[in-house]
Write a protein that holds these residues in place. Structure first.
Motif, PDB file in Angstrom:
ATOM      1  N   LEU A 144      11.697   1.930   1.363  1.00  0.00           N
ATOM      2  CA  LEU A 144      10.904   1.077   2.234  1.00  0.00           C
ATOM      3  C   LEU A 144      11.779   0.015   2.886  1.00  0.00           C
ATOM      4  O   LEU A 144      11.671  -0.246   4.100  1.00  0.00           O
ATOM      5  N   PHE A 145      12.632  -0.605   2.097  1.00  0.00           N
ATOM      6  CA  PHE A 145      13.552  -1.613   2.635  1.00  0.00           C
ATOM      7  C   PHE A 145      14.484  -1.000   3.666  1.00  0.00           C
ATOM      8  O   PHE A 145      14.693  -1.561   4.757  1.00  0.00           O
ATOM      9  N   ALA A 146      15.065   0.163   3.335  1.00  0.00           N
ATOM     10  CA  ALA A 146      16.021   0.802   4.231  1.00  0.00           C
ATOM     11  C   ALA A 146      15.377   1.210   5.545  1.00  0.00           C
ATOM     12  O   ALA A 146      15.956   1.023   6.623  1.00  0.00           O
ATOM     13  N   ALA A 147      14.174   1.765   5.480  1.00  0.00           N
ATOM     14  CA  ALA A 147      13.482   2.181   6.700  1.00  0.00           C
ATOM     15  C   ALA A 147      13.185   0.973   7.583  1.00  0.00           C
ATOM     16  O   ALA A 147      13.424   1.003   8.799  1.00  0.00           O
ATOM     17  N   ALA A 148      12.660  -0.090   6.982  1.00  0.00           N
ATOM     18  CA  ALA A 148      12.336  -1.292   7.758  1.00  0.00           C
ATOM     19  C   ALA A 148      13.596  -1.907   8.353  1.00  0.00           C
ATOM     20  O   ALA A 148      13.620  -2.302   9.536  1.00  0.00           O
ATOM     21  N   MET A 149      14.644  -1.987   7.559  1.00  0.00           N
ATOM     22  CA  MET A 149      15.893  -2.583   8.050  1.00  0.00           C
ATOM     23  C   MET A 149      16.464  -1.792   9.215  1.00  0.00           C
ATOM     24  O   MET A 149      16.911  -2.362  10.219  1.00  0.00           O
ATOM     25  N   MET A 150      16.441  -0.464   9.117  1.00  0.00           N
ATOM     26  CA  MET A 150      17.018   0.346  10.184  1.00  0.00           C
ATOM     27  C   MET A 150      16.146   0.365  11.436  1.00  0.00           C
ATOM     28  O   MET A 150      16.662   0.554  12.538  1.00  0.00           O
ATOM     29  N   VAL A 151      14.848   0.172  11.293  1.00  0.00           N
ATOM     30  CA  VAL A 151      14.003   0.013  12.485  1.00  0.00           C
ATOM     31  C   VAL A 151      14.452  -1.230  13.249  1.00  0.00           C
ATOM     32  O   VAL A 151      14.630  -1.207  14.475  1.00  0.00           O
ATOM     33  N   LEU A 163       7.653   7.130   5.423  1.00  0.00           N
ATOM     34  CA  LEU A 163       8.532   6.232   6.157  1.00  0.00           C
ATOM     35  C   LEU A 163       7.997   5.892   7.538  1.00  0.00           C
ATOM     36  O   LEU A 163       8.216   4.792   8.045  1.00  0.00           O
ATOM     37  N   ASP A 164       7.305   6.846   8.153  1.00  0.00           N
ATOM     38  CA  ASP A 164       6.728   6.557   9.464  1.00  0.00           C
ATOM     39  C   ASP A 164       5.682   5.454   9.367  1.00  0.00           C
ATOM     40  O   ASP A 164       5.525   4.658  10.308  1.00  0.00           O
ATOM     41  N   ASP A 165       4.961   5.394   8.247  1.00  0.00           N
ATOM     42  CA  ASP A 165       3.990   4.312   8.057  1.00  0.00           C
ATOM     43  C   ASP A 165       4.703   2.957   8.042  1.00  0.00           C
ATOM     44  O   ASP A 165       4.219   1.981   8.629  1.00  0.00           O
ATOM     45  N   VAL A 166       5.858   2.917   7.359  1.00  0.00           N
ATOM     46  CA  VAL A 166       6.650   1.689   7.296  1.00  0.00           C
ATOM     47  C   VAL A 166       7.136   1.306   8.691  1.00  0.00           C
ATOM     48  O   VAL A 166       7.031   0.145   9.119  1.00  0.00           O
ATOM     49  N   ALA A 167       7.687   2.293   9.403  1.00  0.00           N
ATOM     50  CA  ALA A 167       8.206   2.026  10.743  1.00  0.00           C
ATOM     51  C   ALA A 167       7.107   1.534  11.675  1.00  0.00           C
ATOM     52  O   ALA A 167       7.313   0.615  12.482  1.00  0.00           O
ATOM     53  N   GLU A 168       5.919   2.115  11.570  1.00  0.00           N
ATOM     54  CA  GLU A 168       4.808   1.710  12.436  1.00  0.00           C
ATOM     55  C   GLU A 168       4.400   0.261  12.182  1.00  0.00           C
ATOM     56  O   GLU A 168       4.077  -0.474  13.122  1.00  0.00           O
ATOM     57  N   VAL A 169       4.417  -0.150  10.913  1.00  0.00           N
ATOM     58  CA  VAL A 169       4.070  -1.539  10.592  1.00  0.00           C
ATOM     59  C   VAL A 169       5.080  -2.486  11.233  1.00  0.00           C
ATOM     60  O   VAL A 169       4.704  -3.484  11.872  1.00  0.00           O
ATOM     61  N   LEU A 200      26.149   7.454   3.397  1.00  0.00           N
ATOM     62  CA  LEU A 200      25.054   8.419   3.459  1.00  0.00           C
ATOM     63  C   LEU A 200      23.710   7.759   3.778  1.00  0.00           C
ATOM     64  O   LEU A 200      22.964   8.238   4.639  1.00  0.00           O
ATOM     65  N   LEU A 201      23.409   6.668   3.101  1.00  0.00           N
ATOM     66  CA  LEU A 201      22.121   6.013   3.326  1.00  0.00           C
ATOM     67  C   LEU A 201      22.060   5.385   4.709  1.00  0.00           C
ATOM     68  O   LEU A 201      21.021   5.460   5.393  1.00  0.00           O
ATOM     69  N   GLY A 202      23.150   4.763   5.141  1.00  0.00           N
ATOM     70  CA  GLY A 202      23.172   4.188   6.474  1.00  0.00           C
ATOM     71  C   GLY A 202      22.945   5.242   7.539  1.00  0.00           C
ATOM     72  O   GLY A 202      22.139   5.058   8.462  1.00  0.00           O
ATOM     73  N   ARG A 203      23.630   6.360   7.415  1.00  0.00           N
ATOM     74  CA  ARG A 203      23.501   7.431   8.402  1.00  0.00           C
ATOM     75  C   ARG A 203      22.089   7.985   8.457  1.00  0.00           C
ATOM     76  O   ARG A 203      21.485   8.091   9.536  1.00  0.00           O
ATOM     77  N   GLU A 204      21.530   8.345   7.321  1.00  0.00           N
ATOM     78  CA  GLU A 204      20.235   9.017   7.305  1.00  0.00           C
ATOM     79  C   GLU A 204      19.096   8.100   7.745  1.00  0.00           C
ATOM     80  O   GLU A 204      18.230   8.500   8.531  1.00  0.00           O
ATOM     81  N   PHE A 205      19.084   6.869   7.259  1.00  0.00           N
ATOM     82  CA  PHE A 205      17.977   5.987   7.599  1.00  0.00           C
ATOM     83  C   PHE A 205      18.067   5.509   9.047  1.00  0.00           C
ATOM     84  O   PHE A 205      17.035   5.312   9.698  1.00  0.00           O
ATOM     85  N   PHE A 206      19.275   5.325   9.557  1.00  0.00           N
ATOM     86  CA  PHE A 206      19.381   4.931  10.958  1.00  0.00           C
ATOM     87  C   PHE A 206      18.911   6.066  11.863  1.00  0.00           C
ATOM     88  O   PHE A 206      18.192   5.822  12.849  1.00  0.00           O
ATOM     89  N   GLU A 207      19.320   7.284  11.561  1.00  0.00           N
ATOM     90  CA  GLU A 207      18.886   8.412  12.387  1.00  0.00           C
ATOM     91  C   GLU A 207      17.372   8.586  12.324  1.00  0.00           C
ATOM     92  O   GLU A 207      16.741   8.940  13.329  1.00  0.00           O
ATOM     93  N   PHE A 208      16.781   8.333  11.163  1.00  0.00           N
ATOM     94  CA  PHE A 208      15.318   8.386  11.071  1.00  0.00           C
ATOM     95  C   PHE A 208      14.686   7.395  12.047  1.00  0.00           C
ATOM     96  O   PHE A 208      13.771   7.734  12.814  1.00  0.00           O
ATOM     97  N   ALA A 209      15.152   6.133  12.017  1.00  0.00           N
ATOM     98  CA  ALA A 209      14.587   5.108  12.892  1.00  0.00           C
ATOM     99  C   ALA A 209      14.808   5.454  14.360  1.00  0.00           C
ATOM    100  O   ALA A 209      13.912   5.276  15.195  1.00  0.00           O
ATOM    101  N   GLY A 262       0.824  -1.209   0.000  1.00  0.00           N
ATOM    102  CA  GLY A 262       0.000   0.000   0.000  1.00  0.00           C
ATOM    103  C   GLY A 262       0.855   1.255   0.000  1.00  0.00           C
ATOM    104  O   GLY A 262       0.595   2.205  -0.750  1.00  0.00           O
ATOM    105  N   VAL A 263       1.896   1.277   0.839  1.00  0.00           N
ATOM    106  CA  VAL A 263       2.801   2.431   0.880  1.00  0.00           C
ATOM    107  C   VAL A 263       3.527   2.574  -0.454  1.00  0.00           C
ATOM    108  O   VAL A 263       3.678   3.686  -0.991  1.00  0.00           O
TER     109      VAL A 263
END
Length: 244
Positions: free
Chosen positions: A215-222, A98-104, A163-172, A20-21
């Motif tokens: 989506l993958f990066a957000a879920a992985m870093m959560v 991304l918050d929708d992904v993290a919430e799931v 760059l991707l590791g830093r940003e997505f981890f800080e988001f989570a 859906g996302v």
């Protein structure tokens, strides 16, 4: 830990919630690119074609097809440019969801833990713009480094991994911590997060599949943030026991 987080993220990637996302993200991306297409096409026809005719006022009638060829070439160039923009534009739009992904992930895999707090709308927009900048910057830097002999693909992975590791981890992490705390946690585990970023960069390198990168990066870093937090808490508990 890293591969466990990646495996857990992939297991959720094609769930109905994630689909859906993704479809929302892809639909908005296509609308944006379609708007850019028609806007650029109108600008070209309004400015460039009259300039072409003015620059070649005495063009023989039998060469009049050149303006048509120029329009076709411009259209193909624009299409190629938009194709290159699909991944970055998807990244900036996905940043809004991304918050929708993290919430799931938190609800399904960490139901016993308190849920994270979604970023305010302004912060979410700022984060999505930051992700867009990171993707653009990472690929521009990597593109320049591709010209350096002996670096090539390695540059793509190193730059995007960091760059991707830093940003997505800080988001989570910021769903549970203040920004300074999230940055401090990321610095303490910089090596692990960089290696996780390399996994995300590998995902990004796969055509078509790379549309799912945010989506993958957000879920992985959560998952990774949860694992690191649990590990730190266990170490802190052991240290307290030793001191006691």
């Amino acid at each position: 830990m890293i591969f466990d987080a990646a495996r857990a993220a992939i297991s959720r990637l094609f769930s109905s919630e994630f689909r859906g996302v993704f479809f929302k993200t892809l639909g908005l991306t296509l609308l944006v690119l379609l708007g850019v297409w028609f806007g650029a096409k109108e600008l070209f026809e309004y400015f460039a074609l009259p300039w072409f005719d003015a620059f070649f006022p005495d063009l023989p009638s039998w060469l009049g097809w050149l303006s048509f060829v120029a329009a076709i070439a411009a259209g193909l160039g624009l299409a190629a440019g938009l194709a290159l923009l699909i991944a970055p534009v998807t990244a900036v739009i996905a940043g809004l969801f991304l918050d929708d992904v993290a919430e799931v992930v938190e609800k399904e895999d960490y139901a016993q833990d308190p849920p994270g707090k979604a970023l305010p709308l302004g912060a979410a927009i700022a984060t999505s713009i930051k992700f867009f900048g990171v993707v653009i910057l990472g690929n521009v830097v990597a593109l320049f480094l591709l010209l350096v002999p002996g670096i090539n693909i390695l540059a793509f992975f190193l730059v995007n991994g960091y760059l991707l590791g830093r940003e997505f981890f800080e988001f989570a992490a910021m769903r549970f911590r203040s920004e300074p705390e999230a940055k401090a946690l990321r610095r303490r585990h910089a090596g692990t997060i960089f290696l996780a970023g390399l996994v995300i960069a590998g995902f990004l390198a796969v055509p078509i599949l790379n549309l799912l990168t945010p989506l993958f990066a957000a879920a992985m870093m959560v998952h990774l943030h949860k694992m690191i937090s649990q590990e730190d808490a266990a170490r802190a508990g052991q240290s307290a026991e030793l001191r006691g």
